[in-house]
Design a protein around this motif. Structure first.
Motif, mmCIF file in Angstrom:
data_model
loop_
_atom_site.group_PDB
_atom_site.id
_atom_site.type_symbol
_atom_site.label_atom_id
_atom_site.label_comp_id
_atom_site.label_asym_id
_atom_site.label_seq_id
_atom_site.Cartn_x
_atom_site.Cartn_y
_atom_site.Cartn_z
ATOM 1 N N PRO A 4 -9.487 2.531 -13.468
ATOM 2 C CA PRO A 4 -9.663 1.146 -14.213
ATOM 3 C C PRO A 4 -10.067 0.156 -13.163
ATOM 4 C CG PRO A 4 -7.961 2.534 -15.222
ATOM 5 C CD PRO A 4 -8.207 3.213 -14.265
ATOM 6 N N GLY A 5 -10.781 -0.969 -13.532
ATOM 7 C CA GLY A 5 -10.782 -1.971 -12.890
ATOM 8 C C GLY A 5 -9.452 -2.765 -12.002
ATOM 9 N N PRO A 6 -8.639 -3.193 -12.803
ATOM 10 C CA PRO A 6 -7.411 -3.808 -12.469
ATOM 11 C C PRO A 6 -6.712 -2.964 -11.236
ATOM 12 C CG PRO A 6 -7.490 -4.004 -14.740
ATOM 13 C CD PRO A 6 -8.591 -3.125 -14.410
ATOM 14 N N ILE A 7 -6.417 -1.666 -11.862
ATOM 15 C CA ILE A 7 -5.584 -0.753 -10.898
ATOM 16 C C ILE A 7 -6.646 -0.586 -9.545
ATOM 17 C CG2 ILE A 7 -4.804 1.723 -10.343
ATOM 18 C CD1 ILE A 7 -4.415 1.619 -13.635
ATOM 19 N N HIS A 8 -7.877 -0.467 -9.537
ATOM 20 C CA HIS A 8 -8.576 -0.269 -8.195
ATOM 21 C C HIS A 8 -8.482 -1.590 -7.502
ATOM 22 C CE1 HIS A 8 -12.368 -0.251 -6.000
ATOM 23 N NE2 HIS A 8 -12.071 1.176 -5.871
ATOM 24 N N ASP A 9 -8.461 -2.745 -8.126
ATOM 25 C CA ASP A 9 -8.450 -3.773 -7.403
ATOM 26 C C ASP A 9 -7.204 -4.162 -6.830
ATOM 27 O OD1 ASP A 9 -10.853 -4.557 -7.834
ATOM 28 O OD2 ASP A 9 -10.274 -5.889 -9.885
ATOM 29 N N LEU A 15 -3.722 -1.851 -0.157
ATOM 30 C CA LEU A 15 -3.952 -1.462 1.167
ATOM 31 C C LEU A 15 -4.523 -2.354 2.065
ATOM 32 C CD1 LEU A 15 -5.788 1.949 -0.180
ATOM 33 C CD2 LEU A 15 -3.460 1.615 0.964
ATOM 34 N N GLY A 16 -5.023 -3.347 1.722
ATOM 35 C CA GLY A 16 -5.537 -4.458 2.636
ATOM 36 C C GLY A 16 -4.508 -5.225 3.094
ATOM 37 N N PHE A 49 -7.761 4.075 2.286
ATOM 38 C CA PHE A 49 -9.159 3.437 1.724
ATOM 39 C C PHE A 49 -10.101 4.362 1.184
ATOM 40 C CE2 PHE A 49 -8.126 -0.805 3.479
ATOM 41 C CZ PHE A 49 -8.274 -1.616 2.362
ATOM 42 N N TYR A 50 -10.266 5.702 1.839
ATOM 43 C CA TYR A 50 -11.358 6.680 1.424
ATOM 44 C C TYR A 50 -11.013 7.250 0.279
ATOM 45 C CZ TYR A 50 -13.178 6.289 6.222
ATOM 46 O OH TYR A 50 -13.819 5.682 7.226
ATOM 47 N N ILE A 51 -9.749 7.269 -0.282
ATOM 48 C CA ILE A 51 -9.473 8.012 -1.554
ATOM 49 C C ILE A 51 -10.046 7.357 -2.860
ATOM 50 C CG2 ILE A 51 -7.587 8.624 -3.174
ATOM 51 C CD1 ILE A 51 -5.941 9.128 -0.742
ATOM 52 N N PRO A 52 -10.106 6.113 -3.116
ATOM 53 C CA PRO A 52 -10.951 5.655 -4.131
ATOM 54 C C PRO A 52 -12.479 5.639 -4.187
ATOM 55 C CG PRO A 52 -9.402 3.787 -3.406
ATOM 56 C CD PRO A 52 -9.459 4.940 -2.369
ATOM 57 N N SER A 53 -13.083 5.898 -2.928
ATOM 58 C CA SER A 53 -14.428 6.206 -2.870
ATOM 59 C C SER A 53 -14.805 7.690 -2.963
ATOM 60 C CB SER A 53 -15.128 5.514 -1.660
ATOM 61 O OG SER A 53 -14.489 6.014 -0.495
ATOM 62 N N ASN A 54 -13.703 8.568 -3.298
ATOM 63 C CA ASN A 54 -13.955 10.059 -3.710
ATOM 64 C C ASN A 54 -14.015 10.711 -2.136
ATOM 65 O OD1 ASN A 54 -13.362 10.068 -6.240
ATOM 66 N ND2 ASN A 54 -15.634 9.508 -6.677
ATOM 67 N N SER A 55 -13.700 10.112 -1.035
ATOM 68 C CA SER A 55 -13.847 10.797 0.179
ATOM 69 C C SER A 55 -12.567 11.440 0.701
ATOM 70 C CB SER A 55 -14.418 9.863 1.297
ATOM 71 O OG SER A 55 -15.612 9.527 0.978
ATOM 72 N N PHE A 153 -22.026 8.973 3.182
ATOM 73 C CA PHE A 153 -20.804 8.282 3.074
ATOM 74 C C PHE A 153 -20.436 8.626 1.641
ATOM 75 C CE2 PHE A 153 -17.859 5.039 2.370
ATOM 76 C CZ PHE A 153 -16.813 5.321 3.151
ATOM 77 N N PHE A 154 -21.323 7.925 0.783
ATOM 78 C CA PHE A 154 -21.081 7.459 -0.907
ATOM 79 C C PHE A 154 -21.567 8.921 -1.495
ATOM 80 C CE2 PHE A 154 -20.484 3.014 0.332
ATOM 81 C CZ PHE A 154 -19.136 3.037 -0.005
ATOM 82 N N HIS A 155 -22.690 9.491 -1.342
ATOM 83 C CA HIS A 155 -23.129 10.739 -2.125
ATOM 84 C C HIS A 155 -23.617 10.129 -3.427
ATOM 85 C CE1 HIS A 155 -22.960 13.460 1.048
ATOM 86 N NE2 HIS A 155 -21.638 13.063 1.249
ATOM 87 N N LEU A 156 -24.367 8.836 -3.682
ATOM 88 C CA LEU A 156 -24.637 8.473 -4.837
ATOM 89 C C LEU A 156 -25.749 9.546 -5.542
ATOM 90 C CD1 LEU A 156 -25.595 4.725 -4.134
ATOM 91 C CD2 LEU A 156 -23.465 5.576 -5.275
#
Length: 157
Positions: A4-9, A15-16, A49-55, A153-156
């Protein structure tokens, strides 16, 4: 990873901030062992940082290579060095520190100026069914960047 958006943010902010604090620890800590552990924190935050982008494979490879091998090698090399030589002739501020801080501050200011002056909304990324319109892109370098970030990278879909 479909968060969800708030958890992702929150995850990105967490991490930042870990990345920024670890980077400051690498630069500002005087003990090289603590600095190496801060570098390990930076490597862990970069790989997470790569985990939320499914990498997930890239994240696992980053953890194994950078944290598991390179950072451990740095820590062992620092531990084998004579630690007392770092604390002899300890000066709080030298001429080299001043020159370095001026150079780093000017690079940081130029990066912030470039980021603020760049039009980030000039590219139409997606249209019908996630297809990129390549003729809307301005230059070949933008086309190469879009292909690298989507195909490799993202594989859209």
């Amino acid at each position: 990873m479909d968060l969800p958006g708030p958890i992702h943010d929150f995850l990105l902010v967490f991490l930042g901030s870990g990345l920024i604090l670890g980077g400051l620890g690498v630069v500002l800590l005087t003990n090289p062992i603590y600095s190496a552990f801060s570098l390990g924190l930076v490597f862990v935050c970069i790989s997470l940082f790569y985990i939320p982008s499914n990498s997930h494979f890239v994240a696992a490879a980053q953890l194994l290579i950078y944290v598991g091998a390179i950072n451990v090698l740095i820590i062992f090399a620092v531990m084998f060095m004579n630690g007392s030589e770092y604390y002899n002739d300890f000066n709080l501020w030298t001429v080299g520190d001043g020159v370095t801080s001026v150079v780093c501050t000017s690079i940081f200011a130029s990066l912030i100026t470039t980021i603020l002056d760049t039009s980030w909304y000039g590219i139409i990324w997606t249209t019908r069914s996630n297809q990129i319109i390549e003729q809307d892109l301005i230059s070949n370098s933008q086309q190469i960047g879009i292909h690298l970030s989507t195909d490799f990278f993202f594989h859209l879909n």
